[in-house]
Design a protein around this motif. Structure first.
Motif, PDB file in Angstrom:
ATOM      1  N   VAL A  12       0.836  -1.215   0.000  1.00 50.98           N
ATOM      2  CA  VAL A  12       0.000   0.000   0.000  1.00 50.98           C
ATOM      3  C   VAL A  12       0.865   1.257   0.000  1.00 50.98           C
ATOM      4  N   GLY A  13       1.925   1.245   0.793  1.00 45.06           N
ATOM      5  CA  GLY A  13       2.803   2.419   0.881  1.00 45.06           C
ATOM      6  C   GLY A  13       3.357   2.790  -0.481  1.00 45.06           C
ATOM      7  N   GLN A  14       3.800   1.770  -1.190  1.00 44.26           N
ATOM      8  CA  GLN A  14       4.357   1.985  -2.523  1.00 44.26           C
ATOM      9  C   GLN A  14       3.295   2.589  -3.447  1.00 44.26           C
ATOM     10  N   MET A  15       2.054   2.021  -3.381  1.00 47.19           N
ATOM     11  CA  MET A  15       0.988   2.484  -4.258  1.00 47.19           C
ATOM     12  C   MET A  15       0.612   3.944  -3.955  1.00 47.19           C
ATOM     13  N   VAL A  16       0.444   4.226  -2.670  1.00 44.69           N
ATOM     14  CA  VAL A  16       0.067   5.586  -2.268  1.00 44.69           C
ATOM     15  C   VAL A  16       1.133   6.576  -2.729  1.00 44.69           C
ATOM     16  N   ALA A  17       2.395   6.267  -2.455  1.00 44.72           N
ATOM     17  CA  ALA A  17       3.468   7.213  -2.760  1.00 44.72           C
ATOM     18  C   ALA A  17       3.604   7.416  -4.260  1.00 44.72           C
ATOM     19  N   LEU A  18       3.577   6.302  -5.022  1.00 44.24           N
ATOM     20  CA  LEU A  18       3.765   6.452  -6.465  1.00 44.24           C
ATOM     21  C   LEU A  18       2.616   7.227  -7.101  1.00 44.24           C
ATOM     22  N   SER A  19       1.367   6.895  -6.721  1.00 41.71           N
ATOM     23  CA  SER A  19       0.264   7.629  -7.359  1.00 41.71           C
ATOM     24  C   SER A  19       0.295   9.106  -6.984  1.00 41.71           C
ATOM     25  N   LEU A  20       0.688   9.376  -5.743  1.00 44.64           N
ATOM     26  CA  LEU A  20       0.727  10.795  -5.346  1.00 44.64           C
ATOM     27  C   LEU A  20       1.859  11.530  -6.041  1.00 44.64           C
ATOM     28  N   VAL A  21       3.062  10.976  -5.949  1.00 46.45           N
ATOM     29  CA  VAL A  21       4.230  11.704  -6.447  1.00 46.45           C
ATOM     30  C   VAL A  21       4.177  11.872  -7.961  1.00 46.45           C
ATOM     31  N   ARG A  22       3.773  10.791  -8.649  1.00 43.68           N
ATOM     32  CA  ARG A  22       3.777  10.871 -10.107  1.00 43.68           C
ATOM     33  C   ARG A  22       2.594  11.642 -10.677  1.00 43.68           C
ATOM     34  N   GLU A  23       1.413  11.425 -10.140  1.00 41.61           N
ATOM     35  CA  GLU A  23       0.214  11.969 -10.790  1.00 41.61           C
ATOM     36  C   GLU A  23      -0.606  12.923  -9.929  1.00 41.61           C
ATOM     37  N   LEU A  24      -1.112  12.378  -8.808  1.00 45.98           N
ATOM     38  CA  LEU A  24      -2.154  13.120  -8.101  1.00 45.98           C
ATOM     39  C   LEU A  24      -1.663  14.436  -7.520  1.00 45.98           C
ATOM     40  N   ALA A  25      -0.467  14.427  -6.953  1.00 48.93           N
ATOM     41  CA  ALA A  25      -0.007  15.680  -6.337  1.00 48.93           C
ATOM     42  C   ALA A  25       0.091  16.795  -7.373  1.00 48.93           C
ATOM     43  N   PRO A  26       0.841  16.608  -8.487  1.00 47.55           N
ATOM     44  CA  PRO A  26       0.896  17.718  -9.442  1.00 47.55           C
ATOM     45  C   PRO A  26      -0.465  18.063 -10.044  1.00 47.55           C
ATOM     46  N   VAL A  27      -1.248  17.050 -10.423  1.00 41.98           N
ATOM     47  CA  VAL A  27      -2.498  17.335 -11.139  1.00 41.98           C
ATOM     48  C   VAL A  27      -3.543  17.959 -10.210  1.00 41.98           C
ATOM     49  N   VAL A  28      -3.798  17.318  -9.068  1.00 43.31           N
ATOM     50  CA  VAL A  28      -4.851  17.846  -8.186  1.00 43.31           C
ATOM     51  C   VAL A  28      -4.429  19.205  -7.618  1.00 43.31           C
ATOM     52  N   THR A  29      -3.140  19.340  -7.254  1.00 45.11           N
ATOM     53  CA  THR A  29      -2.688  20.650  -6.757  1.00 45.11           C
ATOM     54  C   THR A  29      -2.914  21.715  -7.821  1.00 45.11           C
ATOM     55  N   ALA A  30      -2.569  21.391  -9.081  1.00 47.17           N
ATOM     56  CA  ALA A  30      -2.725  22.387 -10.147  1.00 47.17           C
ATOM     57  C   ALA A  30      -4.201  22.737 -10.345  1.00 47.17           C
TER      58      ALA A  30
END
Lengths: 270, 260
Positions: free
Chosen positions: B86-104
């Protein structure tokens, strides 16, 4: 004392279109140095537009405007901003910077264009605000001022740098009689004491004529009449007379160009 | 038919002209000779308005999105007995996609619309014209500090989003659902690469930040100076920014992670 025939601003053969509407049609006029020149005319004749053209904010479609011999619209952006530092403009809406207090607004041109120490800036700001009767309002924000007060604060800002050339866009609108008297006096004194060239755009005929040295009456994109206030007051041209006396009927149309009223009311509805 | 073609032509010409004006605005505000002494206080002020004031919405959204990711990840992975990932999944989806896209997207709604409305109102109340007449270039005084502030804040906000999201994920997965914290963090550490994932996420957020703030200042500066014009410009900022973010995200993802 300024010389009589010294031209400060020369507008030659100016034409300007706004969309499909022609605002100026081959307009030419000169503004003498050190004098108060009034530009009057019915609303919608582009008096404010003329000020913006002189300030280089709008570009004419034809013709040229020369300030001190420089063609305003041929200057580089940097030179244009240098020229503007010598101009002061009082906007119709006041245009005070809403994120600053009144005092900061007045100090703004001083801080940008001079290296004066803060204490001197403060004193100058107080002097300018005192001249317009708003020394007590120096710490207020523009939103806390009435329309007339905002315009007086804007005037204090426009004269902060003691510019060579001042443009007033409707300085008397919305002023109470006391403030109006003070403003007339102030504009006149600034001009006589410091030799500023002033251009006043206004509808307030009597107030403007009382201080103007020369008047241009503009209508339909052209100079309808020009001369000293007495000459215009005594003019027998029915168009000039209508405007100076404020009569609703006459050769100068009150209505914006429109098809016949009768046709619109009773004609075929399209 | 001719009328339709005429309208189409006029619309296309308008759009092309608008792109030209946007480019002009960018070059005038960025290439103009910098005046650091004047710029710095203005920049700090804008960093506060654009960046700091966006923190609350970014932190709260990051926390909840991270928690949802932890929960969803767990319910799927537990079927395969690999809930340790789960840790790997959460971190990868956030760092690669969700953080930049949702923040933007949030940034466009929170800061972009505010910048457009502010500049539009300055135009409507003749403040921009007044700066010009005082001899101060509004491109340098008003536009440039906002552009830089948006460009600087966006990657930082995106990083904060990712960090808070990962913490939210760990709250759910480790503290609530009881995954062994060692494997949660170790899996994450082993699978998230700095150069591949973190750096690419930062590049994405830089691109998005630049596009959003550029659209926002342009729409404000280019709007019709009436209340209706300002409201339309604000809407356009949010719509164009959101579409640009999602479109660019696909392009960037294809370039960064696509194996071709």
């Amino acid at each position: 004392m300024a010389q009589l025939n010294d031209t400060h601003i020369e507008v030659s053969n100016l034409s300007f279109w706004r969309g499909e509407r022609k605002i100026f049609d081959d307009l030419s006029l000169t503004i003498p140095r050190g004098k108060i020149t009034a530009i009057m005319g019915p609303s919608g004749t582009g008096k404010t537009t003329l000020l913006k053209l002189i300030g280089g904010q709008l570009t004419p479609d034809q013709g040229s405007i020369r300030v001190d011999g420089d063609n305003v619209h041929a200057l580089s952006r940097r030179r244009l901003f240098e020229l503007r530092a010598k101009m002061g403009m009082l906007f119709q809406s006041g245009a005070l910077f809403t994120d600053m207090t009144v005092a900061e607004n007045v100090a703004f041109p001083l801080r940008v264009h001079t290296d004066l120490p803060e204490s001197v800036v403060r004193d100058l700001v107080l002097m300018k605000l005192n001249a317009v009767g708003l020394r007590g309002a120096s710490e207020l924000k523009p939103a806390e001022l009435s329309g007339g007060m905002a315009r007086r604060a804007a005037l204090a800002r426009a004269i902060a740098l003691d510019p060579d050339f001042l443009m007033y866009d409707e300085p008397f609108a919305g002023q109470d009689p006391i403030a109006m008297g003070v403003l007339i006096n102030l504009i006149s004194r600034l001009n006589r004491a410091l030799g500023h060239t002033s251009v006043i755009v206004s509808h307030d005929i009597q107030e403007t004529l009382s201080i103007a040295d020369y008047v241009y009456l503009i209508s339909d994109g052209k100079v309808l009449a020009q001369g000293a206030p007495d000459q215009l007051n005594g003019s027998e041209d029915p168009r000039v007379e209508q405007f100076m006396k404020g009569r609703p009927d006459g050769p100068v149309p009150f209505h914006f160009p429109a098809p016949s009223f009768k046709d619109q009311l009773f004609g075929d509805s399209q | 038919m001719i009328q339709f073609l005429q309208k189409l032509g006029a619309k296309t010409l308008n759009r092309v002209a608008a792109v030209g004006r946007a480019g002009q605005l960018l070059s005038q505000s960025l290439i103009a000779k910098p005046a650091p002494m004047m710029m710095l206080p203005l920049l700090i002020r804008q960093l506060y308005f654009i960046g700091v004031l966006s923190l609350v919405i970014i932190i709260v959204s990051g926390l909840f999105i991270g928690m949802v990711l932890g929960l969803q990840g767990y319910t799927i992975l537990v079927d395969y007995g690999s809930e340790q990932a789960v840790g790997q999944m959460v971190a990868l989806s956030l760092v690669r996609e969700l953080a930049p896209v949702v923040t933007a997207l949030l940034f466009a709604g929170r800061a972009g619309s505010a910048v457009t409305a502010e500049i539009g109102l300055m135009k409507a109340t003749e403040q921009l014209a007044c700066y010009e007449m005082i001899g101060v270039d509004p491109m340098r005084r008003i536009i440039a500090p906002r552009l830089w502030a948006g460009f600087i804040s966006m990657p930082l906000l995106s990083m904060i989003f990712a960090i808070v999201g990962i913490w939210g994920g760990s709250l759910v997965a480790v503290d609530w659902l009881g995954i062994f914290s060692g494997s949660f963090w170790a899996n994450m550490q082993a699978s998230v690469s700095f150069s591949e994932d973190v750096l690419n996420g930062v590049i994405k957020s830089l691109v998005f930040g630049f596009v959003v703030i550029w659209i926002a200042v342009f729409q404000g500066n280019d709007c019709v100076p009436t209340s209706e014009g300002i409201s339309q410009a604000t809407t356009r900022t949010v719509v164009y920014s959101s579409l640009a973010i999602l479109g660019l995200d696909f392009l960037l993802t294809a370039m960064m992670f696509g194996d071709f």
